[in-house]
Motif scaffolding. Structure first.
Motif, PDB file in Angstrom:
ATOM      1  N   GLN A 122     -53.175 -20.730   2.458  1.00  0.00           N
ATOM      2  CA  GLN A 122     -53.461 -21.504   1.251  1.00  0.00           C
ATOM      3  C   GLN A 122     -54.550 -20.953   0.343  1.00  0.00           C
ATOM      4  OE1 GLN A 122     -53.776 -25.737   1.762  1.00  0.00           O
ATOM      5  NE2 GLN A 122     -53.060 -26.037  -0.326  1.00  0.00           N
ATOM      6  N   SER A 123     -55.563 -20.292   0.879  1.00  0.00           N
ATOM      7  CA  SER A 123     -56.487 -19.593  -0.030  1.00  0.00           C
ATOM      8  C   SER A 123     -57.140 -18.438   0.721  1.00  0.00           C
ATOM      9  CB  SER A 123     -57.532 -20.548  -0.614  1.00  0.00           C
ATOM     10  OG  SER A 123     -58.402 -20.998   0.376  1.00  0.00           O
ATOM     11  N   ALA A 124     -57.572 -17.464  -0.064  1.00  0.00           N
ATOM     12  CA  ALA A 124     -58.238 -16.287   0.518  1.00  0.00           C
ATOM     13  C   ALA A 124     -59.681 -16.650   0.867  1.00  0.00           C
ATOM     14  CB  ALA A 124     -58.212 -15.147  -0.491  1.00  0.00           C
ATOM     15  N   SER A 125     -60.250 -15.900   1.766  1.00  0.00           N
ATOM     16  CA  SER A 125     -61.658 -16.114   2.102  1.00  0.00           C
ATOM     17  C   SER A 125     -62.257 -14.784   2.576  1.00  0.00           C
ATOM     18  CB  SER A 125     -61.775 -17.204   3.169  1.00  0.00           C
ATOM     19  OG  SER A 125     -63.123 -17.599   3.315  1.00  0.00           O
ATOM     20  N   VAL A 126     -63.426 -14.861   3.148  1.00  0.00           N
ATOM     21  CA  VAL A 126     -64.091 -13.656   3.667  1.00  0.00           C
ATOM     22  C   VAL A 126     -64.585 -13.988   5.071  1.00  0.00           C
ATOM     23  CG1 VAL A 126     -65.984 -12.012   3.335  1.00  0.00           C
ATOM     24  CG2 VAL A 126     -64.822 -12.983   1.348  1.00  0.00           C
ATOM     25  N   PHE A 127     -64.287 -13.118   5.999  1.00  0.00           N
ATOM     26  CA  PHE A 127     -64.771 -13.289   7.374  1.00  0.00           C
ATOM     27  C   PHE A 127     -66.117 -12.564   7.467  1.00  0.00           C
ATOM     28  CE2 PHE A 127     -62.204 -13.540  11.635  1.00  0.00           C
ATOM     29  CZ  PHE A 127     -62.878 -14.712  11.939  1.00  0.00           C
ATOM     30  N   THR A 128     -67.140 -13.242   7.923  1.00  0.00           N
ATOM     31  CA  THR A 128     -68.445 -12.606   8.076  1.00  0.00           C
ATOM     32  C   THR A 128     -68.695 -12.333   9.553  1.00  0.00           C
ATOM     33  OG1 THR A 128     -69.317 -13.680   6.106  1.00  0.00           O
ATOM     34  CG2 THR A 128     -70.932 -12.913   7.706  1.00  0.00           C
ATOM     35  N   PHE A 129     -69.008 -11.090   9.847  1.00  0.00           N
ATOM     36  CA  PHE A 129     -69.351 -10.692  11.224  1.00  0.00           C
ATOM     37  C   PHE A 129     -70.834 -10.338  11.247  1.00  0.00           C
ATOM     38  CE2 PHE A 129     -64.839 -10.109  11.006  1.00  0.00           C
ATOM     39  CZ  PHE A 129     -64.378 -10.451  12.263  1.00  0.00           C
ATOM     40  N   TYR A 130     -71.474 -10.659  12.346  1.00  0.00           N
ATOM     41  CA  TYR A 130     -72.920 -10.427  12.446  1.00  0.00           C
ATOM     42  C   TYR A 130     -73.255  -9.884  13.828  1.00  0.00           C
ATOM     43  CZ  TYR A 130     -77.917 -11.431  12.402  1.00  0.00           C
ATOM     44  OH  TYR A 130     -79.285 -11.331  12.460  1.00  0.00           O
ATOM     45  N   GLU A 131     -73.973  -8.768  13.812  1.00  0.00           N
ATOM     46  CA  GLU A 131     -74.386  -8.169  15.083  1.00  0.00           C
ATOM     47  C   GLU A 131     -75.881  -8.429  15.220  1.00  0.00           C
ATOM     48  OE1 GLU A 131     -76.361  -6.121  17.317  1.00  0.00           O
ATOM     49  OE2 GLU A 131     -75.963  -4.490  15.864  1.00  0.00           O
ATOM     50  N   PRO A 132     -76.274  -9.327  16.133  1.00  0.00           N
ATOM     51  CA  PRO A 132     -77.645  -9.852  16.128  1.00  0.00           C
ATOM     52  C   PRO A 132     -78.730  -8.864  16.565  1.00  0.00           C
ATOM     53  CG  PRO A 132     -76.358 -10.873  17.888  1.00  0.00           C
ATOM     54  CD  PRO A 132     -75.425  -9.987  17.145  1.00  0.00           C
ATOM     55  N   VAL A 133     -78.410  -7.880  17.381  1.00  0.00           N
ATOM     56  CA  VAL A 133     -79.457  -6.988  17.892  1.00  0.00           C
ATOM     57  C   VAL A 133     -80.018  -6.131  16.756  1.00  0.00           C
ATOM     58  CG1 VAL A 133     -80.014  -5.159  19.552  1.00  0.00           C
ATOM     59  CG2 VAL A 133     -78.436  -7.000  20.192  1.00  0.00           C
ATOM     60  N   ASN A 134     -79.125  -5.543  15.972  1.00  0.00           N
ATOM     61  CA  ASN A 134     -79.559  -4.689  14.857  1.00  0.00           C
ATOM     62  C   ASN A 134     -79.463  -5.394  13.509  1.00  0.00           C
ATOM     63  OD1 ASN A 134     -79.824  -2.004  16.389  1.00  0.00           O
ATOM     64  ND2 ASN A 134     -77.805  -2.767  16.983  1.00  0.00           N
ATOM     65  N   GLN A 135     -79.091  -6.650  13.531  1.00  0.00           N
ATOM     66  CA  GLN A 135     -78.956  -7.468  12.320  1.00  0.00           C
ATOM     67  C   GLN A 135     -78.056  -6.812  11.271  1.00  0.00           C
ATOM     68  OE1 GLN A 135     -82.854  -8.683  10.964  1.00  0.00           O
ATOM     69  NE2 GLN A 135     -82.945 -10.188  12.587  1.00  0.00           N
ATOM     70  N   VAL A 136     -76.856  -6.526  11.683  1.00  0.00           N
ATOM     71  CA  VAL A 136     -75.888  -5.924  10.764  1.00  0.00           C
ATOM     72  C   VAL A 136     -74.814  -6.968  10.423  1.00  0.00           C
ATOM     73  CG1 VAL A 136     -74.194  -4.075  10.439  1.00  0.00           C
ATOM     74  CG2 VAL A 136     -76.253  -3.651  11.783  1.00  0.00           C
ATOM     75  N   VAL A 137     -74.490  -7.019   9.139  1.00  0.00           N
ATOM     76  CA  VAL A 137     -73.450  -7.942   8.675  1.00  0.00           C
ATOM     77  C   VAL A 137     -72.248  -7.126   8.194  1.00  0.00           C
ATOM     78  CG1 VAL A 137     -72.852  -9.669   6.921  1.00  0.00           C
ATOM     79  CG2 VAL A 137     -75.124  -9.703   7.982  1.00  0.00           C
ATOM     80  N   VAL A 138     -71.059  -7.508   8.607  1.00  0.00           N
ATOM     81  CA  VAL A 138     -69.839  -6.896   8.061  1.00  0.00           C
ATOM     82  C   VAL A 138     -69.013  -8.018   7.435  1.00  0.00           C
ATOM     83  CG1 VAL A 138     -67.660  -5.737   8.622  1.00  0.00           C
ATOM     84  CG2 VAL A 138     -69.779  -4.950   9.659  1.00  0.00           C
ATOM     85  N   ARG A 139     -68.571  -7.800   6.196  1.00  0.00           N
ATOM     86  CA  ARG A 139     -67.812  -8.830   5.488  1.00  0.00           C
ATOM     87  C   ARG A 139     -66.382  -8.328   5.267  1.00  0.00           C
ATOM     88  NH1 ARG A 139     -69.395 -13.257   3.274  1.00  0.00           N
ATOM     89  NH2 ARG A 139     -69.055 -12.661   1.111  1.00  0.00           N
ATOM     90  N   VAL A 140     -65.432  -9.086   5.786  1.00  0.00           N
ATOM     91  CA  VAL A 140     -64.033  -8.656   5.757  1.00  0.00           C
ATOM     92  C   VAL A 140     -63.209  -9.637   4.912  1.00  0.00           C
ATOM     93  CG1 VAL A 140     -61.992  -8.207   7.195  1.00  0.00           C
ATOM     94  CG2 VAL A 140     -64.269  -7.676   8.075  1.00  0.00           C
ATOM     95  N   PRO A 141     -62.628  -9.170   3.799  1.00  0.00           N
ATOM     96  CA  PRO A 141     -61.771 -10.065   3.002  1.00  0.00           C
ATOM     97  C   PRO A 141     -60.567 -10.527   3.819  1.00  0.00           C
ATOM     98  CG  PRO A 141     -62.252  -8.037   1.805  1.00  0.00           C
ATOM     99  CD  PRO A 141     -62.704  -7.818   3.207  1.00  0.00           C
ATOM    100  N   LEU A 142     -60.273 -11.809   3.746  1.00  0.00           N
ATOM    101  CA  LEU A 142     -59.105 -12.381   4.436  1.00  0.00           C
ATOM    102  C   LEU A 142     -58.137 -12.877   3.373  1.00  0.00           C
ATOM    103  CD1 LEU A 142     -60.699 -14.621   7.254  1.00  0.00           C
ATOM    104  CD2 LEU A 142     -59.637 -12.361   7.509  1.00  0.00           C
ATOM    105  N   PRO A 143     -57.128 -12.077   3.011  1.00  0.00           N
ATOM    106  CA  PRO A 143     -56.178 -12.544   1.998  1.00  0.00           C
ATOM    107  C   PRO A 143     -55.387 -13.753   2.499  1.00  0.00           C
ATOM    108  CG  PRO A 143     -55.914 -10.193   2.460  1.00  0.00           C
ATOM    109  CD  PRO A 143     -56.812 -10.750   3.518  1.00  0.00           C
ATOM    110  N   ARG A 144     -54.900 -14.508   1.545  1.00  0.00           N
ATOM    111  CA  ARG A 144     -53.979 -15.608   1.872  1.00  0.00           C
ATOM    112  C   ARG A 144     -52.760 -15.028   2.598  1.00  0.00           C
ATOM    113  NH1 ARG A 144     -51.530 -19.681  -2.756  1.00  0.00           N
ATOM    114  NH2 ARG A 144     -50.152 -20.799  -1.328  1.00  0.00           N
ATOM    115  N   ARG A 145     -52.253 -15.728   3.578  1.00  0.00           N
ATOM    116  CA  ARG A 145     -51.077 -15.337   4.395  1.00  0.00           C
ATOM    117  C   ARG A 145     -51.322 -14.093   5.251  1.00  0.00           C
ATOM    118  NH1 ARG A 145     -48.792 -16.875  -0.370  1.00  0.00           N
ATOM    119  NH2 ARG A 145     -48.476 -14.740  -1.117  1.00  0.00           N
ATOM    120  N   SER A 146     -52.587 -13.766   5.490  1.00  0.00           N
ATOM    121  CA  SER A 146     -52.875 -12.645   6.400  1.00  0.00           C
ATOM    122  C   SER A 146     -53.245 -13.201   7.772  1.00  0.00           C
ATOM    123  CB  SER A 146     -54.023 -11.786   5.858  1.00  0.00           C
ATOM    124  OG  SER A 146     -55.239 -12.510   5.902  1.00  0.00           O
TER     125      SER A 146
END
Ligand SMILES: O=C(O)CCC(=O)C(=O)O
Ligand SMILES: [Fe+2]
Length: 298
Positions: A177-201
Protein backbone atom coordinates in the motif's frame (compact mmCIF):
# COMPACT_ATOMS: atom_id res chain seq x y z
CA UNK A 1 24.66 -10.61 22.60
CA UNK A 2 22.54 -8.48 20.29
CA UNK A 3 19.85 -6.32 21.74
CA UNK A 4 16.41 -7.90 21.84
CA UNK A 5 13.07 -6.38 20.91
CA UNK A 6 12.56 -5.04 24.42
CA UNK A 7 15.80 -3.04 24.49
CA UNK A 8 15.42 -0.92 21.42
CA UNK A 9 17.61 2.10 20.78
CA UNK A 10 15.99 5.49 21.44
CA UNK A 11 15.36 7.45 18.25
CA UNK A 12 17.77 10.19 19.39
CA UNK A 13 20.68 7.82 18.94
CA UNK A 14 20.24 8.02 15.19
CA UNK A 15 21.42 11.59 15.30
CA UNK A 16 24.53 10.55 17.20
CA UNK A 17 25.42 7.84 14.73
CA UNK A 18 28.82 8.43 13.22
CA UNK A 19 27.95 6.84 9.92
CA UNK A 20 24.80 6.68 7.90
CA UNK A 21 24.67 4.63 4.73
CA UNK A 22 22.09 4.26 1.99
CA UNK A 23 21.75 1.08 0.05
CA UNK A 24 22.78 1.87 -3.50
CA UNK A 25 22.67 0.36 -6.98
CA UNK A 26 20.63 -2.79 -7.02
CA UNK A 27 17.45 -1.48 -5.48
CA UNK A 28 16.90 0.82 -8.44
CA UNK A 29 16.37 -2.14 -10.74
CA UNK A 30 12.82 -3.42 -11.21
CA UNK A 31 13.98 -6.99 -10.62
CA UNK A 32 14.81 -8.96 -7.52
CA UNK A 33 17.99 -7.77 -5.92
CA UNK A 34 20.18 -10.15 -4.00
CA UNK A 35 22.17 -8.20 -1.50
CA UNK A 36 24.10 -10.79 0.40
CA UNK A 37 27.11 -8.52 0.22
CA UNK A 38 25.60 -5.31 -1.04
CA UNK A 39 27.01 -1.91 -1.96
CA UNK A 40 26.22 1.00 0.28
CA UNK A 41 26.60 4.73 -0.29
CA UNK A 42 27.84 6.88 2.59
CA UNK A 43 26.45 10.37 3.24
CA UNK A 44 29.46 11.94 1.51
CA UNK A 45 28.88 9.78 -1.59
CA UNK A 46 31.53 7.10 -1.01
CA UNK A 47 30.65 3.59 -2.22
CA UNK A 48 31.28 0.98 0.46
CA UNK A 49 30.79 -2.77 0.37
CA UNK A 50 28.48 -3.98 3.13
CA UNK A 51 30.90 -6.88 3.61
CA UNK A 52 33.72 -4.44 4.53
CA UNK A 53 31.96 -2.88 7.49
CA UNK A 54 33.34 -3.83 10.91
CA UNK A 55 30.11 -5.73 11.50
CA UNK A 56 29.25 -6.80 7.95
CA UNK A 57 25.88 -5.79 6.57
CA UNK A 58 25.24 -9.20 5.19
CA UNK A 59 22.07 -11.23 4.67
CA UNK A 60 19.46 -8.86 3.30
CA UNK A 61 17.61 -9.70 0.08
CA UNK A 62 15.00 -7.54 -1.60
CA UNK A 63 12.41 -8.71 -4.14
CA UNK A 64 10.45 -6.28 -6.28
CA UNK A 65 6.82 -6.69 -7.45
CA UNK A 66 5.94 -9.81 -5.50
CA UNK A 67 2.30 -9.84 -6.63
CA UNK A 68 2.21 -11.50 -10.07
CA UNK A 69 -1.07 -9.63 -10.76
CA UNK A 70 0.47 -6.25 -9.85
CA UNK A 71 -1.56 -3.52 -8.15
CA UNK A 72 -4.91 -5.26 -8.81
CA UNK A 73 -3.72 -8.33 -6.98
CA UNK A 74 -2.28 -6.24 -4.15
CA UNK A 75 -5.64 -4.47 -3.70
CA UNK A 76 -7.51 -7.77 -3.86
CA UNK A 77 -5.20 -9.17 -1.17
CA UNK A 78 -5.76 -6.08 0.98
CA UNK A 79 -9.52 -6.50 0.61
CA UNK A 80 -9.29 -10.13 1.74
CA UNK A 81 -7.02 -9.16 4.60
CA UNK A 82 -9.61 -6.61 5.73
CA UNK A 83 -12.08 -9.39 6.44
CA UNK A 84 -10.09 -10.10 9.59
CA UNK A 85 -10.26 -7.91 12.70
CA UNK A 86 -7.35 -5.68 13.70
CA UNK A 87 -6.01 -5.79 17.23
CA UNK A 88 -4.23 -2.85 18.85
CA UNK A 89 -0.45 -3.12 18.80
CA UNK A 90 2.37 -0.79 19.82
CA UNK A 91 3.54 2.57 18.43
CA UNK A 92 0.49 3.46 16.33
CA UNK A 93 0.26 0.05 14.71
CA UNK A 94 -2.55 -2.49 14.42
CA UNK A 95 -2.00 -6.20 13.98
CA UNK A 96 -3.56 -9.47 12.83
CA UNK A 97 -1.52 -12.33 14.20
CA UNK A 98 -1.80 -15.94 12.99
CA UNK A 99 0.57 -18.22 14.83
CA UNK A 100 1.71 -19.52 18.19
CA UNK A 101 1.43 -17.16 21.15
CA UNK A 102 4.66 -16.41 22.98
CA UNK A 103 5.45 -15.02 26.39
CA UNK A 104 8.74 -13.39 25.42
CA UNK A 105 9.81 -12.63 29.01
CA UNK A 106 9.27 -16.17 30.27
CA UNK A 107 10.34 -17.65 26.93
CA UNK A 108 7.22 -19.79 26.78
CA UNK A 109 5.15 -20.59 23.75
CA UNK A 110 1.59 -21.88 23.30
CA UNK A 111 -0.48 -23.01 20.35
CA UNK A 112 -3.93 -21.46 20.96
CA UNK A 113 -7.00 -23.63 20.25
CA UNK A 114 -8.50 -20.65 18.45
CA UNK A 115 -5.68 -20.50 15.89
CA UNK A 116 -6.77 -22.50 12.86
CA UNK A 117 -4.11 -21.80 10.28
CA UNK A 118 -3.23 -18.90 7.98
CA UNK A 119 -5.79 -17.00 5.89
CA UNK A 120 -5.96 -18.25 2.32
CA UNK A 121 -4.56 -14.99 0.82
CA UNK A 122 -1.36 -15.51 2.83
CA UNK A 123 -0.84 -19.09 1.60
CA UNK A 124 -0.97 -17.75 -1.95
CA UNK A 125 1.41 -14.87 -1.17
CA UNK A 126 3.85 -17.18 0.57
CA UNK A 127 3.93 -19.73 -2.23
CA UNK A 128 4.71 -16.93 -4.71
CA UNK A 129 7.55 -15.74 -2.49
CA UNK A 130 9.19 -19.10 -1.81
CA UNK A 131 10.44 -19.36 -5.39
CA UNK A 132 12.18 -15.98 -5.30
CA UNK A 133 15.36 -17.02 -3.47
CA UNK A 134 17.45 -20.11 -2.80
CA UNK A 135 17.84 -18.77 0.76
CA UNK A 136 14.18 -19.64 1.29
CA UNK A 137 14.68 -23.34 0.61
CA UNK A 138 12.96 -25.33 3.38
CA UNK A 139 11.34 -22.22 4.88
CA UNK A 140 8.28 -23.32 6.87
CA UNK A 141 6.33 -20.29 8.02
CA UNK A 142 4.77 -20.75 11.43
CA UNK A 143 3.62 -17.17 11.94
CA UNK A 144 1.89 -14.75 9.59
CA UNK A 145 1.69 -11.29 11.13
CA UNK A 146 -0.05 -8.39 9.39
CA UNK A 147 0.80 -4.92 10.66
CA UNK A 148 -1.01 -1.79 9.62
CA UNK A 149 0.99 1.39 10.13
CA UNK A 150 -1.32 4.35 10.53
CA UNK A 151 0.55 7.46 9.41
CA UNK A 152 -2.03 9.75 11.06
CA UNK A 153 -1.06 8.26 14.41
CA UNK A 154 2.69 8.55 13.91
CA UNK A 155 3.05 4.79 13.48
CA UNK A 156 6.58 3.41 13.61
CA UNK A 157 8.50 0.32 14.67
CA UNK A 158 11.28 0.85 17.22
CA UNK A 159 14.65 -0.68 16.41
CA UNK A 160 14.80 -4.30 17.54
CA UNK A 161 16.12 -7.77 16.81
CA UNK A 162 13.31 -10.32 16.33
CA UNK A 163 13.40 -12.75 19.24
CA UNK A 164 16.16 -15.28 18.77
CA UNK A 165 15.01 -18.13 21.02
CA UNK A 166 11.71 -18.55 19.16
CA UNK A 167 12.08 -17.29 15.60
CA UNK A 168 14.51 -18.90 13.21
CA UNK A 169 17.16 -17.29 11.02
CA UNK A 170 14.90 -16.13 8.17
CA UNK A 171 12.37 -13.33 8.46
CA UNK A 172 10.33 -12.61 5.34
CA UNK A 173 8.38 -9.35 5.05
CA UNK A 174 6.11 -7.84 2.39
CA UNK A 175 5.34 -4.10 2.05
CA UNK A 176 1.90 -3.16 0.78
CA UNK A 177 0.00 0.00 0.00
CA UNK A 178 2.82 2.51 0.42
CA UNK A 179 6.59 2.67 0.14
CA UNK A 180 8.76 3.16 3.19
CA UNK A 181 12.37 2.91 4.34
CA UNK A 182 13.82 0.14 6.47
CA UNK A 183 16.36 1.46 8.98
CA UNK A 184 19.10 -0.88 10.16
CA UNK A 185 21.35 -0.01 13.08
CA UNK A 186 24.54 -1.66 14.21
CA UNK A 187 24.96 -0.62 17.86
CA UNK A 188 28.64 -1.40 18.47
CA UNK A 189 29.97 0.97 15.80
CA UNK A 190 26.78 3.04 15.58
CA UNK A 191 26.24 2.55 11.89
CA UNK A 192 22.88 3.19 10.24
CA UNK A 193 21.85 1.66 6.90
CA UNK A 194 18.67 2.91 5.25
CA UNK A 195 17.01 0.64 2.70
CA UNK A 196 14.11 1.87 0.52
CA UNK A 197 11.16 -0.53 0.64
CA UNK A 198 9.05 -0.05 -2.50
CA UNK A 199 5.36 -0.82 -2.45
CA UNK A 200 4.71 -4.52 -3.32
CA UNK A 201 8.29 -5.50 -2.50
CA UNK A 202 9.46 -8.15 -0.07
CA UNK A 203 12.60 -8.37 2.02
CA UNK A 204 14.35 -11.36 3.51
CA UNK A 205 16.51 -10.85 6.58
CA UNK A 206 18.92 -13.59 7.62
CA UNK A 207 22.49 -14.08 8.82
CA UNK A 208 24.43 -11.10 10.22
CA UNK A 209 21.69 -8.61 9.40
CA UNK A 210 19.22 -10.72 11.36
CA UNK A 211 21.37 -11.10 14.47
CA UNK A 212 23.96 -8.30 14.68
CA UNK A 213 21.90 -5.46 13.24
CA UNK A 214 18.68 -4.04 14.64
CA UNK A 215 15.89 -3.04 12.26
CA UNK A 216 12.91 -0.75 12.48
CA UNK A 217 10.80 1.88 10.73
CA UNK A 218 10.96 5.55 11.71
CA UNK A 219 7.72 7.53 11.97
CA UNK A 220 9.08 10.01 9.40
CA UNK A 221 9.29 7.15 6.89
CA UNK A 222 5.59 6.26 7.16
CA UNK A 223 3.96 8.69 4.77
CA UNK A 224 0.72 6.84 4.07
CA UNK A 225 -1.10 3.77 5.31
CA UNK A 226 1.30 0.85 5.09
CA UNK A 227 0.50 -2.82 5.56
CA UNK A 228 3.41 -5.15 6.29
CA UNK A 229 3.13 -8.92 6.28
CA UNK A 230 5.80 -10.82 8.20
CA UNK A 231 6.34 -14.56 7.89
CA UNK A 232 8.53 -16.20 10.53
CA UNK A 233 9.90 -19.70 11.01
CA UNK A 234 10.77 -21.47 14.28
CA UNK A 235 14.29 -22.08 15.56
CA UNK A 236 15.41 -25.66 15.01
CA UNK A 237 15.14 -26.33 18.75
CA UNK A 238 11.52 -25.20 18.96
CA UNK A 239 10.59 -26.75 15.58
CA UNK A 240 11.77 -30.17 16.73
CA UNK A 241 9.74 -30.06 19.97
CA UNK A 242 6.26 -31.61 20.15
CA UNK A 243 4.72 -28.19 20.43
CA UNK A 244 6.73 -26.92 17.48
CA UNK A 245 5.43 -29.80 15.35
CA UNK A 246 1.84 -29.01 16.34
CA UNK A 247 2.38 -25.34 15.43
CA UNK A 248 3.92 -26.21 12.06
CA UNK A 249 1.01 -28.52 11.18
CA UNK A 250 -1.48 -25.84 12.23
CA UNK A 251 0.23 -23.24 10.02
CA UNK A 252 -0.43 -25.40 6.96
CA UNK A 253 -4.21 -25.09 7.42
CA UNK A 254 -6.36 -22.50 5.71
CA UNK A 255 -8.11 -20.57 8.48
CA UNK A 256 -11.89 -20.65 7.93
CA UNK A 257 -12.96 -17.23 6.69
CA UNK A 258 -16.02 -17.35 8.91
CA UNK A 259 -13.77 -16.55 11.86
CA UNK A 260 -13.20 -13.14 10.41
CA UNK A 261 -15.33 -10.04 10.46
CA UNK A 262 -17.21 -8.44 7.65
CA UNK A 263 -15.28 -6.32 5.15
CA UNK A 264 -17.35 -3.42 6.38
CA UNK A 265 -15.58 -3.43 9.74
CA UNK A 266 -15.18 0.30 10.44
CA UNK A 267 -11.51 0.21 11.35
CA UNK A 268 -10.85 -2.20 8.52
CA UNK A 269 -12.29 0.21 5.94
CA UNK A 270 -9.52 2.73 6.44
CA UNK A 271 -7.22 1.59 3.72
CA UNK A 272 -9.48 2.56 0.90
CA UNK A 273 -10.20 5.99 -0.40
CA UNK A 274 -13.37 8.00 -1.07
CA UNK A 275 -16.51 7.33 0.93
CA UNK A 276 -14.88 4.57 2.89
CA UNK A 277 -12.16 6.92 4.00
CA UNK A 278 -14.73 9.05 5.79
CA UNK A 279 -15.79 6.09 7.88
CA UNK A 280 -12.15 5.81 8.91
CA UNK A 281 -12.44 9.13 10.73
CA UNK A 282 -15.49 7.91 12.62
CA UNK A 283 -13.87 4.55 13.23
CA UNK A 284 -10.66 5.94 14.60
CA UNK A 285 -12.39 7.22 17.71
CA UNK A 286 -13.67 3.75 18.46
CA UNK A 287 -10.28 2.34 17.67
CA UNK A 288 -8.46 4.73 20.01
CA UNK A 289 -10.83 3.92 22.83
CA UNK A 290 -10.42 0.20 22.51
CA UNK A 291 -6.66 0.71 22.33
CA UNK A 292 -6.64 2.44 25.69
CA UNK A 293 -8.96 -0.12 27.21
CA UNK A 294 -7.11 -3.17 26.05
CA UNK A 295 -3.59 -1.83 26.02
CA UNK A 296 -1.14 -2.76 23.33
CA UNK A 297 0.40 -6.18 23.50
CA UNK A 298 2.99 -5.99 20.76
O1 LIG B 1 7.05 -3.42 9.05
C1 LIG B 1 7.95 -4.18 8.76
O2 LIG B 1 8.16 -4.52 7.59
C2 LIG B 1 8.87 -4.71 9.85
C3 LIG B 1 8.15 -5.56 10.84
C4 LIG B 1 9.07 -6.09 11.90
O3 LIG B 1 10.23 -5.79 11.96
C5 LIG B 1 8.55 -7.03 12.89
O4 LIG B 1 7.33 -7.29 12.93
O5 LIG B 1 9.34 -7.55 13.69
FE1 LIG C 1 11.34 -7.22 13.17
Amino acid sequence: MPKQRSSSVPAAEHELSNMSLQLCGEQQRPVSARMKSCWLRSEDGERISGADLEVPFDGLELFHEVFPGGEDMEMETLAQLQAWPWQPSQSGRWKQDFGPKANFKKQQVKVPETWNGFPSWSHQLLSNLLGRSATLRGFQAVECLSLWYDADRGANHALHVDDLWLWGDRILGVSMQSASVFTFYEPVNQVVVRVPLPRRSAYLISGRVRVDWQHGLLAEDISGPRVAITFRELTEAVASSELGQVALERAKLVAPASQGHSCRTVVGATMFSGRRHRSLRAGQKTARRSWRQKGASR
